[in-house]
Write an enzyme that holds these catalytic residues in place. Structure first.
Site, PDB file in Angstrom:
ATOM      1  N   ASN A 226       0.849  -1.189   0.000  1.00  8.54           N
ATOM      2  CA  ASN A 226       0.000   0.000   0.000  1.00  8.54           C
ATOM      3  C   ASN A 226       0.887   1.242   0.000  1.00  8.54           C
ATOM      4  OD1 ASN A 226       0.738   0.619   2.745  1.00  8.54           O
ATOM      5  ND2 ASN A 226      -0.837  -0.786   3.481  1.00  8.54           N
ATOM      6  N   GLU A 229       3.282   1.777   2.956  1.00  6.83           N
ATOM      7  CA  GLU A 229       4.412   0.855   2.933  1.00  6.83           C
ATOM      8  C   GLU A 229       5.438   1.281   1.893  1.00  6.83           C
ATOM      9  OE1 GLU A 229       1.756  -3.027   4.354  1.00  6.83           O
ATOM     10  OE2 GLU A 229       2.229  -2.702   2.227  1.00  6.83           O
ATOM     11  N   ASP A 298      -5.079  -8.474   2.524  1.00  7.71           N
ATOM     12  CA  ASP A 298      -5.079  -9.927   2.351  1.00  7.71           C
ATOM     13  C   ASP A 298      -6.047 -10.339   1.250  1.00  7.71           C
ATOM     14  OD1 ASP A 298      -3.351 -10.155   4.611  1.00  7.71           O
ATOM     15  OD2 ASP A 298      -5.088 -10.039   5.938  1.00  7.71           O
TER      16      ASP A 298
END
Length: 359
Positions: A226, A229, A298
């Site tokens: 993302n 990150e 996830d």
């Protein structure tokens, strides 16, 4: 492990829609090996009763508790909910939380390779959700009970030695690194070597979701960081700057040596970077008024992995992952998306337009 190059928009929306629907239909025959950090996601639900006399805090009248698999376990459950079969490899404690985590797996998740040890405490993330009688429950606090992370390097080394046979009969490998030290560059290299030595000749994708050290992993197929990150690993600020995002995506491609990088951007959708391809910007599916982002990453990587294993190009897989991400953030808690929900989303949104930037 070179995969098909991206197929950017087909001649018409109907053709594109039918292609995506055919890929979703193919999920049922796919087998995904998921290796990574298992976390027990605990949700405590209740209603706000009154303000405490002891302190200026709310009193919650307890209603129920639910424990579901988080981290790599949530990725595996999403694979199963979408119709695929998942084999999960990870570490769980011999405690009550570990037992509840294991019982929360979808029936299509093979958990025979989860290692349980009494000397390990299952990591738990407890979220307390409160609401009034006529109000939606909102998360008011989260309590993290961490395990003994980082793990002893010998644990990852022992797992690395067992990787080869597990890779043989899968259609994709998903590495889920939440920072325990279980997923290491040597383990990822062992996966890559195992894929190269497979008796079955068809190349399979190896995907990684690494929260803190993406740049330590090189030569895999793709990753799904993302924006926060990306900022952390590159030491930059994107600030919704298209040029900064473009530079960051291209830099990640070079430094990781991967074939593609899919950057998830929250309410701004996704950006797909590929070698020698223009960047594809995919707008968010659904409303930007999200309900809960817990575990959304996830869901995205699980859908991405299934789509690639079913023969999708990176672009097609990103489109499907975007639909799944848009669906799951409208659900509360650690949630999954079904194949029927994903197919319905494709049918309802096939008019969606895509914009492209030059490199």
């Amino acid at each position: 492990m070179l995969l098909r190059r991206s197929i950017h928009p087909l001649s018409g929306e109907a053709e594109r829609r039918d292609r995506l629907l055919a890929l979703v239909d193919g999920f049922g025959s796919r087998r995904i090996l998921v290796i990574g950090d298992l976390i027990a996601d605990e949700f405590i639900y209740g209603e706000i009763a009154r303000v405490s006399r002891e302190a200026p805090v709310l009193i919650l009248r307890y209603d129920a508790t639910a424990v579901v698999a988080g981290g790599a376990g949530n990725a595996a459950n999403n694979v199963a909910a979408l119709g695929g079969r998942a084999r999960i490899v990870g570490l769980a404690g011999g405690d009550a939380e570990g037992r509840r985590l294991l019982t929360s797996f979808h029936p299509r998740v093979d958990r025979a390779h989860v290692i349980r040890t009494r000397g390990y405490r299952t990591p738990i993330k407890t979220r307390i959700l409160a609401g009034g009688i006529h109000a939606a429950r909102q998360q008011v606090v989260r309590i993290d009970r961490d395990s003994d992370w980082p793990l002893d390097e010998r644990i990852s080394a022992a797992l690395t030695r067992k990787i080869g046979p597990l890779v043989e009969d899968c259609d994709a490998v998903l590495l889920s690194d939440y920072g325990s030290g279980l997923i290491t560059p040597p383990l990822a290299d062992a996966v890559r070597r195992g894929v190269a030595r497979r008796l079955r000749r068809r190349s399979i994708p190896v995907l990684i979701d690494s929260r803190y050290r993406l740049l330590d992993f090189r030569g895999l197929t793709t990753c799904t960081p993302n924006e926060s990150e990306v900022e952390a690993v590159l030491g930059i600020r994107l600030d919704d700057d298209p040029k900064a995002l473009e530079r960051a995506g291209r830099l990640l491609l070079r430094r990781t040596g991967m074939q593609a990088v899919l950057v998830t951007r929250g309410s701004r959708g996704m950006a797909l970077f590929e070698r020698k391809q223009r960047t594809a910007h995919i707008p968010i599916f659904g409303s930007d008024e999200v309900t809960d982002v817990t575990g959304a990453g996830d869901t995205v990587i699980a859908t991405f992995a299934l789509a690639l294993s079913a023969g999708a190009s990176f672009y097609e897989a990103a489109r499907l992952a975007n639909y799944a991400g848009g669906l799951v953030v409208m659900k509360r808690g650690t949630a999954t998306v079904s194949s029927s929900e994903l197919s319905d989303a494709v049918r309802s949104a096939h008019q969606e337009s895509i914009s492209y930037d030059s490199e």
